[in-house]
Design a protein around this motif. Structure first.
Motif, PDB file in Angstrom:
ATOM      1  N   GLN A  13      65.685 -85.894  84.495  1.00  0.00           N
ATOM      2  CA  GLN A  13      64.261 -85.678  84.755  1.00  0.00           C
ATOM      3  C   GLN A  13      63.437 -86.915  84.376  1.00  0.00           C
TER       4      GLN A  13
ATOM      5  N   GLU B  18      63.145 -89.867  91.623  1.00  0.00           N
ATOM      6  CA  GLU B  18      64.086 -88.792  91.319  1.00  0.00           C
ATOM      7  C   GLU B  18      65.475 -89.099  91.878  1.00  0.00           C
TER       8      GLU B  18
ATOM      9  N   LYS C  31      57.152 -89.515  87.116  1.00  0.00           N
ATOM     10  CA  LYS C  31      56.646 -88.338  87.821  1.00  0.00           C
ATOM     11  C   LYS C  31      55.187 -88.521  88.256  1.00  0.00           C
ATOM     12  N   THR C  32      54.852 -87.868  89.368  1.00  0.00           N
ATOM     13  CA  THR C  32      53.495 -87.930  89.896  1.00  0.00           C
ATOM     14  C   THR C  32      52.576 -87.003  89.102  1.00  0.00           C
TER      15      THR C  32
ATOM     16  N   GLU D 127      50.950 -84.533  90.285  1.00  0.00           N
ATOM     17  CA  GLU D 127      51.243 -83.156  90.688  1.00  0.00           C
ATOM     18  C   GLU D 127      52.468 -82.622  89.965  1.00  0.00           C
ATOM     19  N   GLU D 128      53.490 -83.453  89.829  1.00  0.00           N
ATOM     20  CA  GLU D 128      54.709 -83.013  89.149  1.00  0.00           C
ATOM     21  C   GLU D 128      54.446 -82.746  87.668  1.00  0.00           C
TER      22      GLU D 128
END
Length: 529
Positions: free
Chosen positions: A81, A52, A85-86, A88-89
């Motif tokens: 964005q 990020e 991303k993980t 969880e994200e």
């Protein structure tokens, strides 16, 4: 197949906020279609950078590539964005459609493991039918015949155990491939001996036969006869049909008597006692590397011949990646940030020509090393101007990123299939030849894939020599064959003794001219000592 959903909701002011609105409208329709036709939904994120925190550096990289400044209105904006991303994200983004993330695991389970490393993928050289066919070889020879030929030495002696022999066969591609190698090896031997009689006369001495047989044996048992057939073909066609001037040979290939007999090189390795083992060695398994020089104007004609013979989809150039070095990173980011040119120049001039030494070794001229070890930069890190601070910060983050692509100066891939079947391809623009098909893997990676790389070098010296020969014929009517000029020509050695070697590769520097005048060379051996 699956239906893909994306959601990139910008959370900072200076970002693309319109995309998310459009995505939500499109997603509604995509979900409706998925439910109606019972198609599984997956969610993905459009990834352009890793973390990020990389969003700001990425924004500046986009400005560099599009020639914009951060302050420009209407420039390309991302939602910021687009990082990796993980789980969880992604769960948080698609909390209302939990199966969208679960279904991505289904795709993961379908992905096959793939290794780009591959044994050499040798193109098929068209062997004249009057010599024979591969099918005839398959009917005539048994697997045991092939085993004996490829696992014994050049004199027919058993040198490997059965287990070692089978392992060697496996590394060569198995018995099915050995039929092709044997077929090519026999045709190569025919051409080599025909060339040997032209070079050395008939009958050949026992010593010469022994050397040729040994080299042919090594070429065959390493699986490379097809390589030499391809190279001798385009070299001889260049000389005899295309009217292209070809260099006499360079590097370790000059140590091969077979290459000399085939016309690949013009230097007699037997006369000058050159070692074949420097060129091909069974203990050091690697593809042959023959660099071939052509005159600048003729190189394109040779490449066109190769492309026509093996197919436009089977021949490609090799991509090169230009990365952002320390100075270019500083200058690019400074321009994007709107820093003045004098200030940008001041920062780049602070990069020293010679970096400080640490533990007895000079540091690489990277920005991170400059910030840590160059006092001027250490002071600059506390510059009160925020624009300078941002420039230093993001230049360091972008250093080493790919800035542009190009075409390798001489490397060309020749494949037996469509190159796109083996590696990803793209196009790149060459200054002289325009848009070309290129591999997306660069030179240091491409050979690991098994694709055959050959170097076609354009040499200005050969063009100059061709022009000189043409001028001589125009003014005197005398035709000169450069390959038949006596290597012991006395007038040539007189020029060397006088140090008159301007334009002669490796002999034109002032130092070499001085030594030539002192040493007074009178034979070729004096020059190569």
């Amino acid at each position: 197949y699956y239906i893909e959903l994306q959601r990139h909701k910008a959370t900072v002011p200076r970002a693309n906020h319109e995309t998310y609105v459009i995505q939500e409208e499109v997603n509604k329709e995509l979900i409706r279609i998925a439910r109606k036709f019972d198609i599984k939904i997956i969610c993905t994120n459009d990834v352009h950078f890793t973390n990020e925190d990389d969003a700001e550096a990425h924004e500046r990289l986009i400005c560099v590539s599009t020639g914009k400044k951060l302050a420009d209105e209407g420039r390309m904006l991302y939602s910021k964005q687009e990082w990796m991303k993980t789980t969880e994200e992604m769960n948080a983004v698609f909390a209302d459609i939990p199966e969208a993330l679960t279904n991505t695991i289904e795709i993961l389970d379908k992905v096959e493991t793939y290794d780009i490393d591959h044994a050499p993928i040798m193109p098929f050289f068209a062997i004249p039918e009057e010599f024979g066919t591969e099918e005839e070889y398959r009917r005539r020879l048994t697997e045991e015949d092939l085993y004996n030929e490829f696992t014994r030495d050049e004199n027919g002696n058993v040198v490997l155990s059965r287990e070692e022999g089978e392992e060697k066969i496996r590394k060569l591609g198995g018995y099915d491939k050995l039929y092709r190698i044997k077929f090519e090896a026999d045709y190569l031997a025919k051409l080599a001996y025909e060339g040997a009689e032209k070079r050395y006369g008939s009958p050949l001495t026992d010593e010469l036969k022994e050397r040729i047989n040994f080299e042919l044996y090594i070429m065959k048992t390493m699986g490379f006869p097809g390589y030499f057939l391809i190279v001798q073909d385009f070299i001889n066609v260049s000389r005899e049909t295309l009217g292209v001037s070809v260099g006499p040979g360079r590097g370790s290939a000059a140590g091969s008597c077979v290459a000399y007999c085939l016309g690949i090189t013009q230097i007699d390795p037997v006369k000058y006692d050159l070692l074949f083992e420097r060129f091909l060695n069974p203990d050091r398994i690697s593809l042959p590397d023959i660099d071939v020089d052509f005159d600048d104007d003729g190189r394109a004609r040779v490449l066109q011949y190769v492309t026509d013979k093996y197919g436009a989809d089977n021949v490609a150039h090799i991509i090169t990646y230009g990365t952002m070095a320390a100075k270019s990173a500083l200058k690019d980011v400074a321009r994007v940030e709107g820093l003045s040119i004098p200030e940008s120049d001041r920062l780049t001039k602070m990069i020293p020509r010679r970096m400080p030494e640490v533990n007895g070794k000079e540091l690489k001229p990277t920005l991170s090393n400059c910030y840590q070890y160059v006092p001027e930069f250490q002071a600059e890190m506390n510059n009160p101007d925020p624009t300078v601070q941002r420039t230093l910060k993001y230049a360091c983050e972008l250093e080493g990123n790919v800035r542009n692509i190009g075409v390798h100066a001489c490397g060309v891939i020749i494949c037996r299939d469509k190159i796109s079947d083996w590696v990803p391809v793209s196009t790149a623009v060459d200054k002289l030849e325009g848009k070309l098909l290129v591999t997306q893997y660069e030179g240091r990676v491409i050979e690991e894939t098994g694709l055959i790389k050959m170097d076609f070098l354009g040499l200005k010296t050969l063009s100059i020599i061709m022009d000189a020969v043409k001028n001589i014929e125009m003014t005197t009517g005398r035709k000169i064959d450069m390959e038949k000029i006596d290597i012991d020509d006395k007038k040539t050695y007189q020029l060397y003794c006088e140090g008159r070697t301007v334009g002669t590769f490796q002999f034109e520097s002032a130092g070499m001219q001085k030594y030539l005048r002192e040493l007074q060379p009178s034979t070729f051996e004096d020059l190569i000592a």
